[in-house]
Scaffold this active site. Structure first.
Site, PDB file in Angstrom:
ATOM      1  N   LYS A  13      57.020  26.793  52.439  1.00 28.27           N
ATOM      2  CA  LYS A  13      57.002  27.986  51.598  1.00 28.27           C
ATOM      3  C   LYS A  13      58.208  28.562  51.407  1.00 28.27           C
ATOM      4  O   LYS A  13      58.681  29.105  50.656  1.00 28.27           O
ATOM      5  CB  LYS A  13      55.663  28.831  52.163  1.00 28.27           C
ATOM      6  CG  LYS A  13      54.443  28.271  52.458  1.00 28.27           C
ATOM      7  CD  LYS A  13      53.420  29.054  52.656  1.00 28.27           C
ATOM      8  CE  LYS A  13      53.732  29.450  54.259  1.00 28.27           C
ATOM      9  NZ  LYS A  13      53.520  28.382  55.224  1.00 28.27           N
ATOM     10  N   ARG A  88      47.117  36.385  54.202  1.00 25.22           N
ATOM     11  CA  ARG A  88      47.007  35.341  55.079  1.00 25.22           C
ATOM     12  C   ARG A  88      45.461  35.186  55.462  1.00 25.22           C
ATOM     13  O   ARG A  88      45.176  34.226  56.411  1.00 25.22           O
ATOM     14  CB  ARG A  88      47.623  35.339  56.399  1.00 25.22           C
ATOM     15  CG  ARG A  88      48.214  34.269  56.746  1.00 25.22           C
ATOM     16  CD  ARG A  88      49.160  34.594  57.782  1.00 25.22           C
ATOM     17  NE  ARG A  88      50.057  33.532  58.445  1.00 25.22           N
ATOM     18  CZ  ARG A  88      51.187  33.343  58.242  1.00 25.22           C
ATOM     19  NH1 ARG A  88      51.841  33.869  57.211  1.00 25.22           N
ATOM     20  NH2 ARG A  88      51.703  32.018  58.730  1.00 25.22           N
ATOM     21  N   ARG A 127      62.754  21.562  62.198  1.00 24.32           N
ATOM     22  CA  ARG A 127      63.348  22.731  61.549  1.00 24.32           C
ATOM     23  C   ARG A 127      64.314  23.413  62.679  1.00 24.32           C
ATOM     24  O   ARG A 127      64.031  23.531  63.801  1.00 24.32           O
ATOM     25  CB  ARG A 127      62.087  23.710  61.244  1.00 24.32           C
ATOM     26  CG  ARG A 127      62.830  25.010  60.945  1.00 24.32           C
ATOM     27  CD  ARG A 127      61.874  26.061  60.095  1.00 24.32           C
ATOM     28  NE  ARG A 127      60.663  26.158  61.024  1.00 24.32           N
ATOM     29  CZ  ARG A 127      59.469  26.633  60.306  1.00 24.32           C
ATOM     30  NH1 ARG A 127      59.447  26.876  59.233  1.00 24.32           N
ATOM     31  NH2 ARG A 127      58.425  26.770  61.169  1.00 24.32           N
ATOM     32  N   ARG A 161      62.813  27.836  66.430  1.00 22.91           N
ATOM     33  CA  ARG A 161      61.568  29.210  66.762  1.00 22.91           C
ATOM     34  C   ARG A 161      60.835  28.985  67.861  1.00 22.91           C
ATOM     35  O   ARG A 161      60.160  27.800  68.303  1.00 22.91           O
ATOM     36  CB  ARG A 161      60.853  29.373  65.260  1.00 22.91           C
ATOM     37  CG  ARG A 161      61.451  30.031  64.377  1.00 22.91           C
ATOM     38  CD  ARG A 161      60.945  30.255  62.981  1.00 22.91           C
ATOM     39  NE  ARG A 161      59.388  30.388  62.925  1.00 22.91           N
ATOM     40  CZ  ARG A 161      58.818  30.438  61.970  1.00 22.91           C
ATOM     41  NH1 ARG A 161      59.201  30.139  60.546  1.00 22.91           N
ATOM     42  NH2 ARG A 161      57.325  30.426  61.870  1.00 22.91           N
ATOM     43  N   ARG A 172      48.733  27.394  65.406  1.00 20.09           N
ATOM     44  CA  ARG A 172      48.814  27.706  63.902  1.00 20.09           C
ATOM     45  C   ARG A 172      48.159  27.034  63.101  1.00 20.09           C
ATOM     46  O   ARG A 172      47.813  27.491  62.076  1.00 20.09           O
ATOM     47  CB  ARG A 172      50.433  27.827  63.870  1.00 20.09           C
ATOM     48  CG  ARG A 172      51.243  29.006  64.456  1.00 20.09           C
ATOM     49  CD  ARG A 172      52.672  28.759  64.658  1.00 20.09           C
ATOM     50  NE  ARG A 172      53.397  28.572  63.082  1.00 20.09           N
ATOM     51  CZ  ARG A 172      54.478  27.974  63.029  1.00 20.09           C
ATOM     52  NH1 ARG A 172      55.300  27.393  63.947  1.00 20.09           N
ATOM     53  NH2 ARG A 172      55.104  28.027  61.868  1.00 20.09           N
TER      54      ARG A 172
HETATM   55  P1  AP5 Z   1      59.795  25.910  55.594  1.00 18.83           P
HETATM   56  O1  AP5 Z   1      60.228  26.245  54.240  1.00 18.83           O
HETATM   57  O2  AP5 Z   1      60.724  26.613  56.875  1.00 18.83           O
HETATM   58  O3  AP5 Z   1      58.119  26.157  55.850  1.00 18.83           O
HETATM   59  P2  AP5 Z   1      57.363  27.348  55.731  1.00 18.83           P
HETATM   60  O4  AP5 Z   1      56.234  26.700  54.892  1.00 18.83           O
HETATM   61  O5  AP5 Z   1      57.957  28.551  55.171  1.00 18.83           O
HETATM   62  O6  AP5 Z   1      56.845  27.141  57.194  1.00 18.83           O
HETATM   63  P3  AP5 Z   1      56.566  28.390  58.429  1.00 18.83           P
HETATM   64  O7  AP5 Z   1      56.337  27.553  59.609  1.00 18.83           O
HETATM   65  O8  AP5 Z   1      57.674  29.600  58.453  1.00 18.83           O
HETATM   66  O9  AP5 Z   1      55.197  29.379  57.968  1.00 18.83           O
HETATM   67  P4  AP5 Z   1      54.227  29.932  58.677  1.00 18.83           P
HETATM   68  O10 AP5 Z   1      53.508  30.226  57.511  1.00 18.83           O
HETATM   69  O11 AP5 Z   1      53.895  29.188  59.720  1.00 18.83           O
HETATM   70  O12 AP5 Z   1      55.235  31.100  59.274  1.00 18.83           O
HETATM   71  P5  AP5 Z   1      55.439  32.735  58.973  1.00 18.83           P
HETATM   72  O13 AP5 Z   1      56.783  32.923  59.038  1.00 18.83           O
HETATM   73  O14 AP5 Z   1      54.933  32.717  57.611  1.00 18.83           O
HETATM   74  O15 AP5 Z   1      60.128  24.466  55.765  1.00 18.83           O
HETATM   75  C1  AP5 Z   1      59.706  23.863  57.157  1.00 18.83           C
HETATM   76  C2  AP5 Z   1      60.748  22.803  57.465  1.00 18.83           C
HETATM   77  O16 AP5 Z   1      60.802  21.447  56.711  1.00 18.83           O
HETATM   78  C3  AP5 Z   1      62.377  23.157  57.443  1.00 18.83           C
HETATM   79  O17 AP5 Z   1      63.075  22.609  58.417  1.00 18.83           O
HETATM   80  C4  AP5 Z   1      62.549  22.734  55.857  1.00 18.83           C
HETATM   81  O18 AP5 Z   1      64.120  22.432  55.872  1.00 18.83           O
HETATM   82  C5  AP5 Z   1      62.066  21.571  55.568  1.00 18.83           C
HETATM   83  N1  AP5 Z   1      61.569  21.280  54.421  1.00 18.83           N
HETATM   84  C6  AP5 Z   1      61.081  22.094  53.545  1.00 18.83           C
HETATM   85  N2  AP5 Z   1      60.819  21.409  52.391  1.00 18.83           N
HETATM   86  C7  AP5 Z   1      60.909  19.986  52.594  1.00 18.83           C
HETATM   87  C8  AP5 Z   1      60.763  19.205  51.584  1.00 18.83           C
HETATM   88  N3  AP5 Z   1      60.335  19.060  50.527  1.00 18.83           N
HETATM   89  N4  AP5 Z   1      61.103  17.873  52.148  1.00 18.83           N
HETATM   90  C9  AP5 Z   1      61.443  17.821  53.421  1.00 18.83           C
HETATM   91  N5  AP5 Z   1      61.876  18.788  54.172  1.00 18.83           N
HETATM   92  C10 AP5 Z   1      61.556  20.005  53.724  1.00 18.83           C
HETATM   93  O19 AP5 Z   1      54.702  33.284  60.049  1.00 18.83           O
HETATM   94  C11 AP5 Z   1      54.926  33.009  61.580  1.00 18.83           C
HETATM   95  C12 AP5 Z   1      53.899  34.180  62.272  1.00 18.83           C
HETATM   96  O20 AP5 Z   1      54.168  35.448  61.911  1.00 18.83           O
HETATM   97  C13 AP5 Z   1      52.683  33.722  62.044  1.00 18.83           C
HETATM   98  O21 AP5 Z   1      52.120  32.626  63.013  1.00 18.83           O
HETATM   99  C14 AP5 Z   1      51.887  34.987  62.551  1.00 18.83           C
HETATM  100  O22 AP5 Z   1      51.713  35.320  63.957  1.00 18.83           O
HETATM  101  C15 AP5 Z   1      52.858  35.859  61.947  1.00 18.83           C
HETATM  102  N6  AP5 Z   1      52.456  36.489  60.629  1.00 18.83           N
HETATM  103  C16 AP5 Z   1      53.276  36.242  59.367  1.00 18.83           C
HETATM  104  N7  AP5 Z   1      52.669  36.743  58.401  1.00 18.83           N
HETATM  105  C17 AP5 Z   1      51.582  36.946  58.707  1.00 18.83           C
HETATM  106  C18 AP5 Z   1      50.396  37.860  58.084  1.00 18.83           C
HETATM  107  N8  AP5 Z   1      50.074  38.097  56.894  1.00 18.83           N
HETATM  108  N9  AP5 Z   1      49.421  38.337  58.767  1.00 18.83           N
HETATM  109  C19 AP5 Z   1      49.438  38.066  60.276  1.00 18.83           C
HETATM  110  N10 AP5 Z   1      50.347  37.454  60.833  1.00 18.83           N
HETATM  111  C20 AP5 Z   1      51.380  37.118  60.049  1.00 18.83           C
END
Ligand code: AP5
Ligand code: ZN
Length: 217
Positions: A13, A88, A127, A161, A172
């Site tokens: 994402k 979310r 990552r 991370r 998660r």
């Molecule tokens: P990446 O693009 O980093 O993936 P992502 O989907 O953004 O993953 P996240 O783990 O950041 O999502 P998340 O939803 O768990 O975390 P968030 O930060 O929102 O890609 C992943 C890896 O793959 C990278 O190394 C990239 O290079 C590689 N890659 C990407 N595309 C590729 C492809 N096509 N081919 C090969 N490799 C590829 O949330 C973190 C925490 O914050 C949550 O757990 C929660 O505690 C809190 N939080 C955030 N938002 C909320 C909310 N709305 N409500 C409550 N708590 C929240």
């Protein structure tokens, strides 16, 4: 254009959001990045959410919605935005509807990045994230930085991370299935969901996402 990106942790994402936002000239709003920036700056909000994020749980809706609303209010009302990681759960989706309703806007599309679970586990395990800005992401295999351990964008140190450790990733994923997946049904009823098969190289996924968007308005 107002777009919501959904998909399991590690689906790509953040990676796609940066590219799509550039392409569409709209701001990328990631609640995860906003929380991590607060944690690294040591703000009151950061202290409040640090432990929850480390453990892989969800930050309470009240805190999240207030932060997201604040950030959306800074965006140009006419241009829209791309939301990554918000909403979310159903309560957040309803809160977002209300916020948009107040300003006379609505969501144009919900892009659901579909990636098999074994692949998201690989993506997360490899990552590496920039300490200066968590939207700068790399991968030990799929997206290697030109200098080992250094961010190509800003030169910052790359690290793993805290919530990318194996046990937390399992939590998660469970939280995703339980809390977040239901919003796909919620938006499907409104005819907004487009599923993007995302087990493909990054530029191909971007191409698919752009092709799936409704006409610019
Ligand atoms: P990446 O693009 O980093 O993936 P992502 O989907 O953004 O993953 P996240 O783990 O950041 O999502 P998340 O939803 O768990 O975390 P968030 O930060 O929102 O890609 C992943 C890896 O793959 C990278 O190394 C990239 O290079 C590689 N890659 C990407 N595309 C590729 C492809 N096509 N081919 C090969 N490799 C590829 O949330 C973190 C925490 O914050 C949550 O757990 C929660 O505690 C809190 N939080 C955030 N938002 C909320 C909310 N709305 N409500 C409550 N708590 C929240
Ligand atoms: Zn960086």
């Amino acid at each position: 254009m107002r777009i919501v990106l959904v998909g399991p942790p590690g689906a790509g994402k953040g990676t796609q959001a940066v590219l799509l936002a550039q392409h569409l000239s709209i701001p990328h709003i990631s609640t995860g990045d906003l929380f991590r920036a607060n944690i690294s700056k040591g703000t009151e909000l950061g202290r409040q959410v640090e432990e929850i994020i480390r453990s892989g749980g969800l930050v309470p809706d009240e805190v999240t919605v207030a932060m997201a609303a604040d950030r959306m209010a800074q965006a140009d009302a006419e241009d829209g935005f791309l939301l990554d990681g918000f909403p979310r759960n159903i309560a957040q989706a309803k809160a977002l509807d209300e916020l948009l309703h107040e300003s006379g806007h609505k969501i144009d599309a919900v892009l659901d990045l579909e990636v098999p679970e074994d692949e998201v586990v690989k993506r997360i395990a490899g990552r590496r994230t920039c300490r200066n800005d968590s939207s700068h992401v790399f991968h030990v295999e799929y997206k290697q930085p030109s200098e080992a351990g250094r961010c190509d964008v800003c030169g910052g140190e790359l690290y793993q991370r805290d919530d990318d450790r194996e046990e937390t990733v399992r939590k998660r994923l469970a939280v995703y299935h339980e809390e977040t997946e239901p919003i796909i049904g919620y938006y499907r009823e409104q005819g907004l969901v487009v599923t993007i098969p995302a087990l493909a190289p990054v530029p191909e996924v971007t191409r698919r996402a752009l092709a799936a968007l409704p006409e610019r308005r």
